[in-house]
Design an enzyme around this catalytic site. Structure first.
Site, mmCIF file in Angstrom:
data_model
loop_
_atom_site.group_PDB
_atom_site.id
_atom_site.type_symbol
_atom_site.label_atom_id
_atom_site.label_comp_id
_atom_site.label_asym_id
_atom_site.label_seq_id
_atom_site.Cartn_x
_atom_site.Cartn_y
_atom_site.Cartn_z
ATOM 1 N N LYS A 58 43.464 45.964 42.395
ATOM 2 C CA LYS A 58 43.828 44.910 41.440
ATOM 3 C C LYS A 58 42.581 44.399 40.709
ATOM 4 O O LYS A 58 42.610 44.190 39.492
ATOM 5 C CB LYS A 58 44.540 43.764 42.181
ATOM 6 C CG LYS A 58 45.926 44.163 42.668
ATOM 7 C CD LYS A 58 46.550 43.177 43.651
ATOM 8 C CE LYS A 58 47.886 43.719 44.169
ATOM 9 N NZ LYS A 58 48.536 42.888 45.188
ATOM 10 N N GLN A 69 47.672 37.619 48.573
ATOM 11 C CA GLN A 69 47.954 38.976 49.057
ATOM 12 C C GLN A 69 48.730 38.891 50.374
ATOM 13 O O GLN A 69 48.301 38.235 51.313
ATOM 14 C CB GLN A 69 46.630 39.743 49.243
ATOM 15 C CG GLN A 69 46.808 41.182 49.663
ATOM 16 C CD GLN A 69 47.522 42.029 48.612
ATOM 17 O OE1 GLN A 69 47.230 41.950 47.427
ATOM 18 N NE2 GLN A 69 48.475 42.829 49.034
ATOM 19 N N ASP A 99 52.874 36.878 40.841
ATOM 20 C CA ASP A 99 53.682 37.780 41.670
ATOM 21 C C ASP A 99 55.177 37.521 41.479
ATOM 22 O O ASP A 99 56.002 38.298 41.954
ATOM 23 C CB ASP A 99 53.327 37.600 43.157
ATOM 24 C CG ASP A 99 52.436 38.732 43.665
ATOM 25 O OD1 ASP A 99 52.415 39.807 43.033
ATOM 26 O OD2 ASP A 99 51.769 38.530 44.694
#
Ligand code: NAD
Length: 291
Positions: A54, A101, A124
């Site tokens: 990422k 994460q 997200d």
């Protein structure tokens, strides 16, 4: 005849090139780059490699990303405080996107942590506000993997309207949002969607009807050739490590002989997830700056 390969890596690279230009325009207008904060807890090797991918993508497209690493022992309250400080929009250069994460350690209340992310910075797309907006057909920030799968379908010209789509896996992260996207009105949607899960008996009875079959389970080789309708589009979200190799949920070798399209693992959905995170970060930056 062997299926067309849905090359997510190549598509993600094309999307990144387009994003580079959009990010440049944003940065010229606001005199700063979009900013992404990534919170990484503990030492899970897979999480570290995902975060690395990422960060590298952010660098390529011109997004200013920062990784905040925390020890496994961090508490729920400490994580929420950190998210609140990163989400403070009065900072001189605020973060546009905040990503936690997953997975978090077992002692952490993951739901409470994800709920602390301000919805407009929720790159997200896991916050209940974003899930609700997607449910109502007015998406704001959509979970990256689901969005990436829809983009792959659109890019390949696979028809969705009126087609039968079967999604195996009902997680909040992949299966459910993907089912919502495919069932929603408009381009890349209008499918008749069936959502299968661990309590669904006789998967084949459903999968054999699918024009579009998506596996998001985490069971290597779950989908075999005898479960696939000839000519169907088969998209493999699964990432499983078997004998130190990455494999999906679909038995690629046999299914490619039956399917019309198939996505490989690696090189399919994975790179698209990362590209959609970049796209969501720019989208979040625009949402907050009003441009
Ligand atoms: P999850 O564990 O949260 O959900 C798995 C789902 O599969 C559950 O809804 C469960 O009901 C269902 N399931 C389990 N066994 C089943 C069976 N035998 N038959 C039918 N359904 C069954 O997982 P997740 O977070 O949705 O991830 C699914 C897979 O996708 C994992 O392999 C994960 O690593 C991978 N993944 C990949 C990406 C990517 O970018 N490629 C992103 C997220 C997740």
């Amino acid at each position: 005849m062997s299926a067309c390969i849905l090359d997510g890596k190549a598509l993600a690279a094309r999307i990144e090139v387009a994003l580079q230009e959009e990010v440049r325009l944003f940065s010229n207008t606001l005199m700063r780059s979009p900013r992404l904060a990534v919170i990484l807890v503990g030492a899970v090797a897979a999480s570290h490699s995902y975060v690395k991918a990422k960060s590298s993508a952010a660098k390529r497209v011109g997004i200013d990303s920062r990784v905040i690493e925390l020890p496994t022992e961090v508490t729920t309250a400490e994580l929420i405080r950190l998210i609140e400080s990163l989400g403070d929009s009065t900072q001189q250069i605020p973060f546009d996107g905040i990503l936690v994460q997953l997975p978090l350690p077992a002692h952490v209340d993951t739901r409470a942590v994800l709920d602390a992310v301000p919805p407009k910075k929720d790159v997200d797309g896991f916050h209940p506000e974003n899930a609700g907006l997607l449910f109502q057909g007015r998406p704001q920030l959509v979970p990256c993997t689901a969005l990436g799968v829809q983009k792959m379908i659109l890019d390949a010209g696979i028809p969705t309207a009126g087609r039968r789509a079967v999604v195996i896996g009902r997680s909040d992260i992949v299966g459910k949002p993907l089912a919502m996207l495919l069932a929603s009105r408009g381009l890349g949607g209008d499918s008749t969607v069936t959502l299968l899960h661990s309590r669904s008996p006789n998967l084949s009875a459903f999968t054999l009807q699918a024009d579009i079959l998506i596996a998001a389970v985490g069971v290597p080789g779950l989908v075999t050739a005898d479960m696939v309708q000839p000519g169907a589009a088969v998209i493999d979200v699964g990432i499983n490590r078997v004998d130190s190799q990455l494999v999906g949920d679909v038995d690629f070798i046999s299914v490619r002989e039956v399917a019309g399209w198939i996505s490989p693992v690696p090189g399919g959905v994975g790179p698209m997830t990362v590209a959609m995170l970049m796209s969501n970060t720019l989208q979040a930056a625009r949402l907050q700056s009003g441009i």
